[in-house]
Design an enzyme around this catalytic site. Structure first.
Site, PDB file in Angstrom:
ATOM      1  N   LYS A 147       1.677   3.160   2.236  1.00 21.56           N
ATOM      2  CA  LYS A 147       0.347   2.576   1.988  1.00 21.56           C
ATOM      3  C   LYS A 147      -0.730   3.363   2.735  1.00 21.56           C
ATOM      4  O   LYS A 147      -0.631   3.559   3.946  1.00 21.56           O
ATOM      5  CB  LYS A 147       0.361   1.110   2.416  1.00 21.56           C
ATOM      6  CG  LYS A 147      -0.860   0.319   2.014  1.00 21.56           C
ATOM      7  CD  LYS A 147      -0.652  -1.171   2.327  1.00 21.56           C
ATOM      8  CE  LYS A 147      -1.769  -2.046   1.821  1.00 21.56           C
ATOM      9  NZ  LYS A 147      -1.470  -3.483   1.980  1.00 21.56           N
TER      10      LYS A 147
ATOM     11  N   GLU B 168       4.825  -5.962  -3.404  1.00 23.04           N
ATOM     12  CA  GLU B 168       4.629  -5.495  -2.021  1.00 23.04           C
ATOM     13  C   GLU B 168       5.462  -6.405  -1.104  1.00 23.04           C
ATOM     14  O   GLU B 168       5.486  -7.620  -1.272  1.00 23.04           O
ATOM     15  CB  GLU B 168       3.146  -5.599  -1.632  1.00 23.04           C
ATOM     16  CG  GLU B 168       2.881  -5.142  -0.200  1.00 23.04           C
ATOM     17  CD  GLU B 168       1.397  -5.215   0.211  1.00 23.04           C
ATOM     18  OE1 GLU B 168       0.644  -6.029  -0.357  1.00 23.04           O
ATOM     19  OE2 GLU B 168       1.025  -4.439   1.107  1.00 23.04           O
TER      20      GLU B 168
ATOM     21  N   CYS C 251      -1.283  -2.425  -2.960  1.00 22.79           N
ATOM     22  CA  CYS C 251      -2.259  -3.501  -2.759  1.00 22.79           C
ATOM     23  C   CYS C 251      -3.664  -3.011  -2.407  1.00 22.79           C
ATOM     24  O   CYS C 251      -4.399  -2.576  -3.279  1.00 22.79           O
ATOM     25  CB  CYS C 251      -1.711  -4.487  -1.732  1.00 22.79           C
ATOM     26  SG  CYS C 251      -2.524  -6.095  -1.905  1.00 22.79           S
TER      27      CYS C 251
HETATM   28  N1  LIG Z   1      -1.802  -6.815   1.120  1.00 17.45           N
HETATM   29  C1  LIG Z   1      -3.045  -6.459   0.911  1.00 17.45           C
HETATM   30  O1  LIG Z   1      -3.376  -5.271   0.987  1.00 17.45           O
HETATM   31  C2  LIG Z   1      -3.957  -7.611   0.612  1.00 17.45           C
HETATM   32  C3  LIG Z   1      -5.249  -7.372  -0.046  1.00 17.45           C
HETATM   33  O2  LIG Z   1      -5.673  -6.250  -0.314  1.00 17.45           O
HETATM   34  C4  LIG Z   1      -6.013  -8.578  -0.405  1.00 17.45           C
HETATM   35  O3  LIG Z   1      -7.142  -8.455  -0.863  1.00 17.45           O
HETATM   36  O4  LIG Z   1      -5.519  -9.704  -0.245  1.00 17.45           O
END
Ligand SMILES: NC(=O)CC(=O)C(=O)O
Length: 302
Positions: A132, A60, A173
């Site tokens: 996302k 990401e 994520c």
């Molecule tokens: N970048 C993200 O979405 C972060 C995430 O989900 C986390 O728990 O840290």
């Protein structure tokens, strides 16, 4: 709103040109130098292809630091062709005849910003673009406060993509925390879930392994996560956890990185999915007479 309930049927048979292949997860060290990040990612993808990977996954937000204050200045217009990051992915995928799940980059489109993952085929074509869906927001007093929705707009489309190495479901994520998404992807025939990610030190320690294994065993498929490497010299409040992993359909860890930069290569053997589903037939044991998952997007499309 009239919503006719349609239950999810059995997962369609697995379809892929190959039953076994190597997947590479490139856990990249990211810096504020965008051109440097792009050149570095290209070199890591090339190296993974040379090592035999047919599918390469990036983290990401790999072309700039995952910092909401600075991230808009790195955004690229993917649809308008103004994306050096995606152009690089297309060039390298075509040159090495591989599939690339291109992590995510900040995308600018119609005045909005999205956290976007492009999937590139071996001809260099963009096969899918996932924005996302679930924007990360957390507020733990004295520990971490973070709100992606101040910067990003959420995507509206689920993404299941047919590639040379089979059908892949894409999430980014925080999308991993929503089990219904992975269940829908399984019902649409995905054999692998890819989650480019950037968990932080607070959530990573407790939840990172758990989330990946949960999605894999709930759905009896492979789960791949790919994070940036941790930058221990960074002064950012958001310290990245790392630990990119490949999890098998029985919850087994097939490959895993530490927190430093690394490319890990694992094997995906699709026959394992069939074996696990045969040995432990959750699909026929599930109680569709008592509960159902509804594929809202498909239902409205039909
Ligand atoms: N970048 C993200 O979405 C972060 C995430 O989900 C986390 O728990 O840290």
């Amino acid at each position: 709103m009239a919503l006719v309930s349609v239950s999810i049927g059995p997962a369609p048979p697995l379809q892929a040109k190959t039953n076994k292949y190597k997947i590479a997860l490139c856990q990249l060290q990211v810096t504020p130098d965008k051109d440097g990040n792009i050149a570095h990612a290209r070199a890591r993808i090339e190296a993974a292809a040379t090592a035999g990977a047919k599918l390469v996954v990036l983290p990401e937000i790999w072309n700039c630091p995952y910092a909401m204050e600075t991230l808009p200045s790195y955004a690229e217009d993917i649809d308008g062709g103004g994306s050096p990051s995606v152009s690089m992915l297309s060039e390298v995928a075509a040159a090495r005849k591989i599939t690339v799940v291109g992590g995510s980059i900040p995308e600018r489109s119609s005045g909005q910003l999205f956290n976007t993952c492009c999937v590139i085929g071996p001809g260099g074509e963009i096969k899918a673009k996932h924005r996302k869906l679930h924007l990360f927001g957390i507020d733990i007093p004295g520990d971490i406060t973070f709100r992606e929705s101040d910067t990003f707009t959420a995507g509206q489309e689920l993404t299941v993509v047919d590639t040379d190495v089979g059908r892949i479901g894409i999430g980014i994520c925080h999308d991993i925390r929503f089990p219904e998404l992975a269940m829908l992807y399984r019902s649409r025939g995905a054999h692998l879930m890819c989650y480019p990610s950037a968990f932080n030190m607070s959530t990573g320690k407790l939840l990172w392994d758990l989330m990946q294994k949960s999605r894999a065993v709930d759905n009896q498929l492979f789960v791949a996560t790919c994070s940036p490497a941790r930058d221990t010299n960074s002064h950012s409040e958001y310290m990245i956890w790392g630990h990119s992993s490949l999890i098998g359909p029985f919850g087994e860890v097939l490959a895993a990185a530490g927190h430093e930069e690394a490319t890990i290569i694992g094997e995906i053997d699709l026959s394992l999915i069939e074996a696990v589903r045969e040995h432990l037939p959750l699909e026929t044991q599930s109680r569709g007479d008592l509960y159902r998952l509804v594929d809202v997007q498909r239902e409205y499309a039909s």
